[in-house]
Design a protein around this motif. Structure first.
Motif, PDB file in Angstrom:
ATOM      1  N   LEU A   7      37.154  26.570  58.759  1.00  0.00           N
ATOM      2  CA  LEU A   7      37.468  25.274  59.345  1.00  0.00           C
ATOM      3  C   LEU A   7      38.807  25.355  60.067  1.00  0.00           C
ATOM      4  CD1 LEU A   7      36.819  22.305  59.778  1.00  0.00           C
ATOM      5  CD2 LEU A   7      37.954  21.785  57.596  1.00  0.00           C
ATOM      6  N   HIS A   8      38.744  25.283  61.391  1.00  0.00           N
ATOM      7  CA  HIS A   8      39.932  25.232  62.241  1.00  0.00           C
ATOM      8  C   HIS A   8      39.625  24.286  63.397  1.00  0.00           C
ATOM      9  CE1 HIS A   8      41.916  28.595  60.217  1.00  0.00           C
ATOM     10  NE2 HIS A   8      40.756  29.255  60.259  1.00  0.00           N
TER      11      HIS A   8
ATOM     12  N   GLU B 172      38.035  36.357  58.761  1.00  0.00           N
ATOM     13  CA  GLU B 172      37.335  35.379  59.586  1.00  0.00           C
ATOM     14  C   GLU B 172      37.114  35.917  60.997  1.00  0.00           C
ATOM     15  OE1 GLU B 172      39.102  31.334  57.420  1.00  0.00           O
ATOM     16  OE2 GLU B 172      39.926  32.055  59.326  1.00  0.00           O
ATOM     17  N   LEU B 173      38.091  36.665  61.503  1.00  0.00           N
ATOM     18  CA  LEU B 173      37.973  37.215  62.855  1.00  0.00           C
ATOM     19  C   LEU B 173      36.817  38.212  62.937  1.00  0.00           C
ATOM     20  CD1 LEU B 173      39.363  37.174  65.646  1.00  0.00           C
ATOM     21  CD2 LEU B 173      40.702  39.152  64.896  1.00  0.00           C
TER      22      LEU B 173
ATOM     23  N   LEU C 121      31.141  25.352  62.183  1.00  0.00           N
ATOM     24  CA  LEU C 121      31.391  24.753  63.492  1.00  0.00           C
ATOM     25  C   LEU C 121      32.488  25.507  64.244  1.00  0.00           C
ATOM     26  CD1 LEU C 121      31.254  20.860  63.095  1.00  0.00           C
ATOM     27  CD2 LEU C 121      29.922  22.282  64.632  1.00  0.00           C
ATOM     28  N   THR C 122      33.433  26.059  63.510  1.00  0.00           N
ATOM     29  CA  THR C 122      34.524  26.795  64.146  1.00  0.00           C
ATOM     30  C   THR C 122      33.981  27.942  64.991  1.00  0.00           C
ATOM     31  OG1 THR C 122      36.082  26.248  62.381  1.00  0.00           O
ATOM     32  CG2 THR C 122      36.569  28.187  63.698  1.00  0.00           C
TER      33      THR C 122
ATOM     34  N   LEU D 131      34.004  28.206  69.092  1.00  0.00           N
ATOM     35  CA  LEU D 131      34.700  29.348  69.661  1.00  0.00           C
ATOM     36  C   LEU D 131      33.802  30.073  70.666  1.00  0.00           C
ATOM     37  CD1 LEU D 131      37.380  30.868  69.484  1.00  0.00           C
ATOM     38  CD2 LEU D 131      36.413  32.271  67.665  1.00  0.00           C
ATOM     39  N   TYR D 132      32.529  30.202  70.351  1.00  0.00           N
ATOM     40  CA  TYR D 132      31.579  30.825  71.281  1.00  0.00           C
ATOM     41  C   TYR D 132      31.418  29.982  72.542  1.00  0.00           C
ATOM     42  CZ  TYR D 132      27.188  32.690  73.101  1.00  0.00           C
ATOM     43  OH  TYR D 132      26.216  33.221  73.915  1.00  0.00           O
ATOM     44  N   ILE D 133      31.354  28.656  72.383  1.00  0.00           N
ATOM     45  CA  ILE D 133      31.242  27.774  73.550  1.00  0.00           C
ATOM     46  C   ILE D 133      32.483  27.898  74.431  1.00  0.00           C
ATOM     47  CG2 ILE D 133      31.118  25.363  74.287  1.00  0.00           C
ATOM     48  CD1 ILE D 133      29.451  24.826  71.749  1.00  0.00           C
TER      49      ILE D 133
END
Length: 531
Positions: A82-83, A95-96, A116-117, A121-123
């Motif tokens: 969650l970020h 996480e990376l 969702l993070t 990030l992909y979007i």
């Protein structure tokens, strides 16, 4: 409570037990974490180099993303992440690697739901042309992600829907790729009402029903007499427009539907997006009503605003017309009319009288074929033909039949196995199928019925978050959870209003902090959404 006094021996035993229990233990050194792969080490190094001190968050994100556009990893990270406004910089090492592992599987057509993070990030990568060949390729990947991943997690849809519009505008793609919204449907309906002289009755009916808060399409009059209702409403609307042009200064549509306005646009709002210096000047005209314009990075939108107050006024007019049509057509039950204008009553009666005359004239010109009288017509024609034939014509008609009868014995001799078929039997074999049986054989199958008890989980196709947010507003519950989950209340309100518009013909929520439910629809909403 009674205290038991311990003896010195008991105290000594207790002390030894505690000393053994809490004795000193050596500190075991932690197992060092596995080093990051070389590409990820370079990514981390970018965060510390001198250039990063003068870069904005989007600039650093794009620089890192371009460097690792083709990187692949096989890590699976199942813990929640969650970020808000995520970038590579805010992710931990685990996480990376988890993100790049998920992205690798996604690129290899292995779709799986994640945090969702990671999805945002992909979007953000696609919006900034990271991992795409050109803007068109980026659009296709965004659209595919919306259609496929949106089925797994619909929380991305309100944001992605808006960013797709911004993407098409910013990269100057084909305007036909702009996503369809409630506003585009309203614009098309407005153009139909504006060009009412060329529009069909059905188009006018649909356009008025789209804007009106009173939906005449749900009226009993329309359900029982749909063709008459559509035809009369189209005629009456044209007559109202003619009356308005000669008796009013303000146009009918401006008073009952809406008018032009301008808005400033912030493209890619709430996204990590690097907007480069823009020296372009161009327009994107979706239709004569909706025009986007870019003036060196300053975006504006010219569109029509359809205010609730005006649409309610149109709704009262539509309900009044429904009531007046029922009176003129002697249709029951009568309907209470919110407006009482003498000119409108006279206009509706005139429209009904003109329509009835036209229908009577059309009925007179109609050619009707009575199929049940065809046999009588054939018999009469045969008698007339018999009377008109001369004696010579009768002899010529009889001779071929006599010749055929004389040749039959010769055929019988040459073909002893040949059987003669009686004329009646042959006729019965070649007679056409009975009309009723033929129709029965081609009757269309009845439409399949939905299984008993089948229903959707949420009304009006609301998403899970929209349904929860509307429910909490209805019953006065705390709605702060939306912001805590990174959701924008304004987008939730827009989504709820857009999906409820078809059912209510109006917005059900008014913007505010927090938003509020319009009192007119409070009971209807509570009747559908239980506490």
């Amino acid at each position: 409570m009674e205290f038991v006094k311990k003896t010195p021996a008991e105290k000594e035993e207790t002390f030894r037990l505690l000393q053994k229990l809490y004795a000193s233990e050596p500190i075991t050194p932690r197992t060092p974490a596995a080093p990051l792969p070389a590409p990820l080490q370079e990514l981390r190094a970018m965060q510390q180099d001198p250039a990063s001190q003068y870069e904005t968050t989007p600039e650093l994100f794009v620089r890192q993303g371009k460097a690792l556009a083709a990187y692949e990893d096989d890590t699976v990270y199942d813990l929640p992440v969650l970020h808000y406004y995520p970038t590579y910089r805010v992710l931990t090492d685990k996480e990376l690697r988890g993100y790049f592992g998920w992205r690798t599987r996604l690129r290899h057509q292995e779709l799986e739901r994640t945090s969702l993070t990671y999805a945002f990030l992909y979007i953000y990568e696609l919006l900034n042309q990271i991992g795409v060949e050109n803007p068109q390729d980026g659009y296709e990947k965004l659209k595919a992600f919306e259609e496929n991943y949106g089925l797994l997690d619909d929380r991305i849809l309100p944001y992605l829907h808006q960013w797709l519009r911004d993407y098409v505008l910013y990269y100057q793609l084909d305007p036909k790729l702009l996503p369809e919204t409630k506003r585009t449907r309203q614009d098309q309906a407005y153009l139909v009402l504006e060009d009412y002289k060329k529009a069909s009755d059905q188009d006018l009916f649909d356009a008025l029903d789209l804007f009106s808060t009173y939906h005449i399409s749900r009226s009993k009059l329309y359900k029982e007499q749909p063709e008459a209702a559509v035809r009369l409403l189209g005629r009456i609307y044209r007559m109202i427009q003619a009356y308005w042009e000669s008796h009013r200064k303000k146009p009918f549509l401006r008073e009952h539907v809406g008018g032009p306005t301008y808005d400033w646009l912030e493209l890619f709002a709430n996204a990590v997006f690097l907007q480069k210096e823009d020296g372009r000047e161009f327009k994107v005209q979706v239709d004569p009503i909706c025009i986007y314009q870019d003036r060196k990075g300053v975006w504006t939108l010219r569109h029509y605003e359809y205010a609730s107050q005006q649409l309610r006024k149109l709704g009262k007019l539509m309900k009044t017309l429904d009531g007046l049509l029922r009176e003129a057509l002697d249709f029951s039950p009568p309907l209470q009319q919110p407006l009482s204008y003498k000119w409108l009553t006279k206009l509706v009666r005139q429209a009904v009288e003109e329509d009835q005359k036209e229908q009577e004239e059309a009925e007179k010109r109609k050619v009707v074929f009575h199929l049940d009288q065809l046999d009588k017509i054939r018999r009469d024609a045969a008698v007339t033909r018999e009377r008109l034939m001369t004696e010579e014509e009768r002899r010529e008609e009889i001779l071929p039949s006599l010749t055929g009868q004389l040749e039959v014995p010769e055929q019988d001799k040459g073909s002893p196995g040949l059987q003669t078929v009686a004329p009646g039997a042959a006729a019965s074999r070649t007679a056409p199928m009975d009309q009723s049986s033929a129709l029965a054989g081609t009757a269309p199958a009845s439409a399949p019925k939905a299984p008993d008890g089948a229903r959707t989980d949420r009304p009006w196709n609301l998403t899970e978050d929209e349904y929860r947010y509307l429910k909490d507003l209805l019953y006065g519950k705390d709605t702060s959870w939306a912001a805590a989950q990174g959701l924008m209340p304004s987008l939730l309100v827009d989504g709820i209003n857009e999906k409820c518009y078809e059912a209510f013909g109006d917005t059900v929520l008014e913007a505010g902090d927090p938003p509020s439910v319009i009192e007119d629809y409070l009971e209807d909403l509570k009747g559908t959404i239980a506490p």
